[in-house]
Design a protein around this motif. Structure first.
Motif, PDB file in Angstrom:
ATOM      1  N   THR B 203       0.843  -1.205   0.000  1.00 24.68           N
ATOM      2  CA  THR B 203       0.000   0.000   0.000  1.00 24.68           C
ATOM      3  C   THR B 203       0.873   1.249   0.000  1.00 24.68           C
ATOM      4  OG1 THR B 203      -1.510  -1.249   1.369  1.00 24.68           O
ATOM      5  CG2 THR B 203      -1.929   1.093   1.167  1.00 24.68           C
ATOM      6  N   GLU B 266      -7.305   4.159  -0.914  1.00 24.68           N
ATOM      7  CA  GLU B 266      -7.538   3.696   0.449  1.00 24.68           C
ATOM      8  C   GLU B 266      -8.783   2.815   0.516  1.00 24.68           C
ATOM      9  OE1 GLU B 266      -7.804   6.792   3.429  1.00 24.68           O
ATOM     10  OE2 GLU B 266      -5.615   6.854   3.425  1.00 24.68           O
ATOM     11  N   THR B 270      -8.495  -1.064   1.509  1.00 19.10           N
ATOM     12  CA  THR B 270      -9.131  -1.563   2.729  1.00 19.10           C
ATOM     13  C   THR B 270      -9.974  -2.789   2.411  1.00 19.10           C
ATOM     14  OG1 THR B 270      -9.318   0.752   3.344  1.00 19.10           O
ATOM     15  CG2 THR B 270     -10.436  -0.823   4.750  1.00 19.10           C
ATOM     16  N   ARG B 271     -10.669  -2.743   1.295  1.00 19.83           N
ATOM     17  CA  ARG B 271     -11.493  -3.894   0.920  1.00 19.83           C
ATOM     18  C   ARG B 271     -10.628  -5.117   0.671  1.00 19.83           C
ATOM     19  NH1 ARG B 271     -16.322  -1.706  -2.902  1.00 19.83           N
ATOM     20  NH2 ARG B 271     -17.364  -3.596  -2.228  1.00 19.83           N
ATOM     21  N   SER B 273      -7.694  -5.655   1.867  1.00 17.41           N
ATOM     22  CA  SER B 273      -7.109  -6.070   3.136  1.00 17.41           C
ATOM     23  C   SER B 273      -8.101  -6.915   3.941  1.00 17.41           C
ATOM     24  CB  SER B 273      -6.698  -4.818   3.913  1.00 17.41           C
ATOM     25  OG  SER B 273      -6.414  -5.146   5.233  1.00 17.41           O
ATOM     26  N   ASN B 274      -9.370  -6.474   3.993  1.00 15.37           N
ATOM     27  CA  ASN B 274     -10.393  -7.241   4.708  1.00 15.37           C
ATOM     28  C   ASN B 274     -10.548  -8.622   4.110  1.00 15.37           C
ATOM     29  OD1 ASN B 274     -11.020  -5.344   6.583  1.00 15.37           O
ATOM     30  ND2 ASN B 274     -12.655  -4.404   5.368  1.00 15.37           N
TER      31      ASN B 274
END
Lengths: 240, 293
Positions: B203, B266, B270-271, B273-274
């Motif tokens: 990231t 971001e 984040t998606r 990463s989840n």
């Protein structure tokens, strides 16, 4: 549509390979009235018209490209283009690494432009474009040299108080002075440095130099060069 | 573009603004956003592939391959980007032309390096001098992609290498105890788990890559920062649309663009990463498991 595109691409390629004798001219595109990128996004200015005319007289096919001032000499030597036409003054130091054509603009005056008439140009901070004869002059003069990569930034530095004065070709600074409504004024006397403005070439390109020199001499002789200077620099422009 | 814009110095107000903002140079400016996005879209996957390869090489059992992997990351990470962009690109360009020189030129008697000058015959020039300006732009753009990919690939390689080391060793041993081969362990156990450790580092690199695009101008590809500086600078009467120093406004525009890019990245990251944390033996994965009960 795809076929059309393909056909166009092929046409462009074949047209490109047809003639081999193309001379690539490189300029900076940020130094009006010598050279600048006009509002159409194309190279314009004195050197654009002069360059096209020289090419026509020398029977050369010329194309234009722009290059950052900083790396304009290394890229010439590396063969990325053939001629530098960027308001470059003829100096001994530059003549060691490249060769110059006859000058096409006489040794011009450089001047200090400052925000006030009593600006200290002898010991104060003076801005100049990096790698120019003016920058070298300021460094020797005892003033503190503040260098910028583009000419426009050197003038901006005076406006926002970063530098006491800017030192550059008077022809470049004149429009800034006249259009500033008195906010920017010339300080001190004009200083003549350099041997005039010439085309920069690789030292091995003697044949090309010969052709260009002949064309420049012809333009000087028939007065067309002076007419061009008059057109772009006004009555103050230096003539041959 | 519009008929009223034919005499820029005679018009005023909104018409002036409209003509100004649709001048040829401004259209080039808008296109340069596409150039930058295109660069990101091509460079990111290529750098990822290089990085993955580099990390695999650095972990290899075969010594020479391991040396290559380690040397690649160490050398590229140790050299400042700007040196890389000034030196490497000229070297790459000359290298390509030199190989072409050996292939197509008839007269090879002359030395290629003569003092400071670099000479190849006209046919060996890449792209040929007769090519259209678009070809020159495309060539510079290609060089830029390669350079960016090599530089960022080295950083990616180090992130992925570290992430691979972070996967608990016991898991790999267990997988082997089940009778999986080296390749199977790598594909089925190591790589799927490695991503969750690599993602924060990747990231960061993505964000740095977004902001590194002004280096494009060193390669004579005109990017958004070049145009902002060029268009914003004081324009005297030599130009069709004279104006004062407007760089501040142009750079504020760029600020908005970069912030939007950051926000968008971001959300997407984040998606991802989840998704990657789901079912993993990490704190994030554990929290998701508990929340689901």
């Amino acid at each position: 549509m795809k076929k059309l595109l393909l056909a166009t691409a092929l046409m462009a390629l074949s047209a490109g390979f047809a003639s081999a004798d193309v001379v690539r001219l490189a300029t900076e595109g940020a130094y009006p009235p010598f050279n600048f990128i006009d509002d159409k996004g194309e190279v314009a200015g004195f050197e654009r018209e002069f360059g096209d005319e020289v090419c026509k007289r020398a029977a050369l096919e010329c194309t234009w490209t722009t290059n950052e001032w900083d790396s304009i000499i290394p890229n010439l030597q590396s063969g990325n283009y053939d001629v530098i036409i960027a308001g470059m003054s003829i100096t001994d130091e530059r003549s060691k690494v490249i060769t110059f054509s006859d000058n096409y603009y006489p040794p011009a005056a450089s001047a200090y432009l400052a925000a006030s008439a009593d600006a200290d140009v002898k010991t104060g901070i003076v801005s100049a474009q990096v790698g120019t004869i003016q920058a070298a002059y300021v460094a020797e003069s005892g003033a503190t040299l503040l260098e910028f990569p583009t000419p426009d930034e050197t003038v901006a530095a005076v406006r926002n108080g970063e530098a006491a004065a800017v030192f550059a070709d008077k022809d470049y600074l004149r429009p800034f002075a006249t259009e500033s409504n008195g906010a920017l004024v010339f300080v001190g006397e004009d200083i003549s440095i350099g041997g005039g403005v010439g085309l920069g070439l690789r030292q091995s390109d003697t044949e090309l130099k010969g052709k260009l020199d002949t064309a420049i001499k012809a333009m000087k002789a028939d007065g067309s060069l002076n007419a061009l200077i008059e057109k772009y620099f006004g009555p103050e422009g230096l003539k041959f | 573009m519009f008929a009223v814009c034919a005499t820029p110095k005679a018009i005023e107000g909104l018409t002036w603004a409209m003509c100004y903002l649709t001048s040829g140079k401004h259209l080039d400016f808008y296109w340069s956003f596409v150039t930058v996005l295109l660069l990101l879209a091509i460079t990111a996957p290529v750098a990822m592939a290089l990085g993955f390869g580099g990390a695999m090489a650095a972990r290899s059992q075969i010594a020479p391959l391991r040396w290559i992997g380690k040397a690649y990351t160490a050398m590229v990470r140790g050299v400042p980007d700007i040196v890389y962009f000034l030196f490497f690109v000229i070297a790459l360009d000359q290298g390509i032309e030199y190989l072409n020189h050996l292939r197509v030129c008839e007269d090879l008697s002359q030395p290629v390096f003569r003092g400071l000058e670099f000479h190849v015959c006209a046919e060996a020039k890449v792209p040929p001098a007769t090519a259209s300006p678009f070809m020159f732009q495309a060539y510079s753009f290609g060089l830029a992609v390669i350079t960016f990919a090599i530089v960022f690939g080295a950083f990616v390689a180090n992130v992925i290498y570290g992430a691979m080391q972070a996967v608990p060793h016991a898991q790999l041993e267990t997988a082997e105890a089940y009778g999986m081969s080296h390749g199977q362990v790598f594909r089925r156990v190591l790589v799927p788990q490695m991503w969750t450790y690599a993602l924060p580092g990747l990231t960061n690199l993505w964000m740095i890559l977004i902001k590194a695009t002004p280096l494009l101008f060193l390669l004579s590809v005109k990017d958004i920062v070049y145009y902002a500086r060029e268009l914003g600078g004081t324009k005297t009467q030599a130009y069709d649309y004279p104006h004062a120093d407007w760089r501040l406004y142009y750079f504020l525009g760029l600020l908005v663009f970069y912030l939007l890019m950051t926000k968008l990245s971001e959300i997407v990251l984040t998606r991802i990463s989840n998704r990657l944390s789901k079912g993993q033996a990490t704190a994030a994965g554990e929290a998701m498991r508990k929340a689901a009960i």
